[in-house]
Enzyme design. Structure first.
Site, PDB file in Angstrom:
ATOM      1  CE  LYS A  72       1.241  38.064  38.633  1.00 37.50           C
ATOM      2  NZ  LYS A  72       0.958  39.235  39.112  1.00 37.50           N
ATOM      3  CB  THR A  74       3.834  42.657  30.351  1.00 34.65           C
ATOM      4  OG1 THR A  74       5.002  43.710  31.288  1.00 34.65           O
ATOM      5  CG2 THR A  74       3.770  43.149  29.709  1.00 34.65           C
ATOM      6  NE  ARG A  95      -1.714  44.064  43.285  1.00 35.32           N
ATOM      7  CZ  ARG A  95      -0.342  43.472  43.030  1.00 35.32           C
ATOM      8  NH1 ARG A  95       0.379  42.965  44.520  1.00 35.32           N
ATOM      9  NH2 ARG A  95       0.514  42.437  42.639  1.00 35.32           N
ATOM     10  CE  LYS A 106       6.621  43.249  41.173  1.00 38.10           C
ATOM     11  NZ  LYS A 106       6.088  43.828  40.408  1.00 38.10           N
ATOM     12  CB  ALA A 274       0.255  38.966  45.828  1.00 42.43           C
ATOM     13  CG  PHE A 302       4.502  37.908  44.329  1.00 45.66           C
ATOM     14  CD1 PHE A 302       5.337  38.516  43.772  1.00 45.66           C
ATOM     15  CD2 PHE A 302       4.484  38.381  45.470  1.00 45.66           C
ATOM     16  CE1 PHE A 302       5.683  38.991  44.456  1.00 45.66           C
ATOM     17  CE2 PHE A 302       4.495  39.723  46.155  1.00 45.66           C
ATOM     18  CZ  PHE A 302       5.630  39.892  45.129  1.00 45.66           C
ATOM     19  CG  PHE A 383      11.615  35.846  26.782  1.00 40.86           C
ATOM     20  CD1 PHE A 383      12.391  36.706  27.942  1.00 40.86           C
ATOM     21  CD2 PHE A 383      10.361  35.969  27.657  1.00 40.86           C
ATOM     22  CE1 PHE A 383      12.284  38.228  29.350  1.00 40.86           C
ATOM     23  CE2 PHE A 383       9.704  36.141  29.406  1.00 40.86           C
ATOM     24  CZ  PHE A 383      10.782  37.309  29.584  1.00 40.86           C
ATOM     25  CD1 TRP A 411       7.455  44.206  27.844  1.00 47.33           C
ATOM     26  CD2 TRP A 411       8.946  43.561  25.571  1.00 47.33           C
ATOM     27  NE1 TRP A 411       9.119  44.731  28.146  1.00 47.33           N
ATOM     28  CE2 TRP A 411       9.691  44.534  26.937  1.00 47.33           C
ATOM     29  CE3 TRP A 411       9.390  43.493  24.751  1.00 47.33           C
ATOM     30  CZ2 TRP A 411      10.534  45.070  25.745  1.00 47.33           C
ATOM     31  CZ3 TRP A 411      10.548  44.010  24.578  1.00 47.33           C
ATOM     32  CH2 TRP A 411      11.310  44.912  25.001  1.00 47.33           C
TER      33      TRP A 411
END
Length: 558
Positions: A72, A74, A95, A106, A274, A302, A383, A411
């Site tokens: 998200k 990214t 954030r 994470k 979140a 999230f 991906f 990405w």
């Protein structure tokens, strides 16, 4: 093919001086407070003194997260860089990462691959000290509370009804429940206590929802720290702590300015989780970003049932914001996991698993379109293992809901991989008019609001309020807090309160265990399931792989 790590990519970036980034964001030098060459805080007076109109607001959210990853942040960064590449004047609002996940499971939260904000190491570690200031303000209030009791307890505070906890910005399960004040009469009053992680502190929520220093001080004064022997609330204002706490936070409330790898201005400020808090960067940073760009791309934490719900029902309501478009991030891998596929099998084409998992995406999209009535696009974060058949399947399913699907490759390619998404987002902003609606109105009861979120957003059939929670609701209603919005503390891994229920479960009830007020933030926190406000470290924490060489170069951050 050997991929570079995120930190290697970030360290190869030739950053532009922050004064240049500020100029690109229409920020005059007199408003800049530099923290070294590549970071700055922006003086709050700019918001009052600028005559620039607000730009368009774009919210990036995602499907229910899985260990397969969604990307998200990214996507948020890559989308902004893509918009810049098609000639748009764009800013980002994000954030700040918490140290807990950085050293835990994470990893960092500065994006990934060729879509990152930099200086990545600074942002993921101490940055400009905001979180430390929040922790200090939180713990000053705790110290003044206990000192008041020690010095005679003129307010009649019942030590068994203290609700204020201490905090630290680290995953440390050992501190969840402690007994302090031991060692004799002069060492304090012995009592049960506990720590939250800093991002779960009400001070974080207060800072992120404040619109000025005066508003910050007034919100701090309203914080309820506990109750008297006859059940009257005791506030921070009664303990005379608000002024000193505001002094600790006077710089922390100023938004931070950094840049993406491609030099797009990024306001990175505040960081409530979140799943246990409201999951959005600060109102001040969002408002500043809107003034300083024609388009602002922001994200909420999230999945859309948590971050987007709170962004829309709490932050937008309090700050008077209206999003112009919503981007729903999904991955084929994560949807196959929602369809029951094991993490080890995600590289294989499996349309059956995708068909079982895609209702998760469709429910999130339907919520944005039909509950909140906002224009939406699905961004499939591609991906290398995703097949054309799988991508076409998702595109066809989303078309049935009248939502376009765009492949995102930010990405691997940065802004270039976000150009198609950028074009669709600009089209949504300029051509499709939303009719923004909240999922509930404030005039209902606390239970009404909880039930509305569970039924409209989660897809559940109702709520089961435990007796202790019912008693808390009755007390908060008698104190006049029943007209506040609700902030749901719920697992991020499912629409329900059971993390094992993947996909789009139906016919479930959500159990309400505890209800408490964050009077300074202005919302009622509703705890469901087994939600921890202090996470723990995993068996092999990320901290084990982080190191620094004799030149100060960090490795292994992720």
């Amino acid at each position: 093919m050997a991929y570079k790590t995120d930190i290697e990519i970030a360290q190869e970036c030739v950053m532009r001086p922050i004064t240049e980034i500020a100029a690109a964001a229409h920020v005059d030098e007199k408003y800049i407070e530099q923290y070294g060459k590549y970071k700055a805080k922006i003086d709050l007076s700019l918001l009052k003194e600028t005559d620039r109109p607000d730009g368009k607001l774009i919210l990036v959210t995602a499907i229910t997260p899985t260990p397969a990853g969604e990307g998200k942040t990214t996507t948020t960064i890559g989308l902004a860089d893509g918009m810049k590449r098609i000639g748009k004047d764009v800013t980002v609002a994000l954030r700040e990462p918490s140290l807990g996940p950085v050293f835990g499971i994470k990893g960092g939260a500065a994006g990934g691959g060729y879509a990152q904000v930099v200086p990545m190491e600074d942002i993921n570690l101490h940055f400009t000290g905001d979180f430390h200031a929040i922790g200090a303000a939180n713990n000053l209030l705790a110290a003044m509370l206990d000192n008041h009791i020690q010095q005679g307890n003129a307010l009649g505070i019942d030590v068994k009804k203290i609700t204020w906890k201490r905090c630290v910005d680290m995953n440390d399960r050992q501190l969840r429940n402690v007994i302090d004040g031991l060692g004799g009469r002069m060492q304090g009053v012995p009592r049960e206590d506990g720590f939250d992680i800093t991002v779960a502190s009400e001070i974080m929520a207060v800072l992120c929802l404040s619109s000025s220093i005066t508003d910050l001080k007034e919100r701090l004064a309203r914080i309820i720290v506990g109750y008297t022997y006859d059940d009257k609330p005791v506030t921070c204002g009664q303990l005379k702590a608000a002024g000193a706490m505001t002094a600790l936070l006077k710089d922390a409330i100023k938004p931070n300015l950094v840049q993406t790898l491609e030099g797009t201005p990024a306001f990175v400020h505040g960081g409530p989780f979140a799943n246990i808090a409201h999951g959005c960067n600060s109102v001040m940073a969002t408002k500043l970003a809107l003034k300083m760009g024609d388009y602002t791309v922001t994200e909420a934490g999230f999945g859309a049932d948590l971050g987007a719900e709170k962004f829309l029902d709490i932050k937008c309501r309090m700050a008077g914001l209206t999003p112009d478009a919503v981007v729903m991030v999904a991955t084929v891998r994560a949807l196959k996991m929602h369809g029951g596929l094991a993490k080890t099998e995600l590289g294989n084409e499996d349309l059956a698993a995708l068909e079982k998992g895609i209702p998760n995406l469709l429910r999130h999209v339907s919520n944005i379109k039909n509950v909140y009535k906002l224009p939406c696009v699905v961004a499939v974060n591609r991906f290398p293992t995703d097949t054309d058949n799988e991508i076409e399947f998702i595109i066809a399913k989303c078309k049935e809901l009248g939502v376009n699907t765009v492949l995102s490759d930010v990405w691997a390619k940065g802004g270039e991989g976000g150009i198609e998404l950028a074009k669709e987002v600009v089209r949504l902003c300029e051509e499709e008019q939303g009719d923004f609606t909240f999922s509930y109105e404030l005039d209902g009861t606390i239970e009404d609001k909880i039930e509305a979120v569970v039924q409209k957003v989660y897809g559940g059939k109702g709520i089961n309020v435990l007796p202790a929670a019912k008693k808390q609701i009755d007390q908060l209603t008698s104190l006049g807090f029943d007209k506040c919005p609700v902030c749901m503390a719920k697992t991020q891994y499912s629409f329900s309160d059971d993390p094992a229920k993947l996909g789009a479960p139906e016919d479930f009830t959500v159990t309400i265990k505890n209800v408490k007020v964050s009077a300074g933030a202005g919302f009622v926190v509703v705890l469901t399931g087994d939600i921890m406000t202090m996470p723990g470290l995993p068996k092999s924490p990320a901290a084990e792989r982080i190191d620094v060489d004799e030149n100060g170069k960090i490795t292994g951050l992720f």
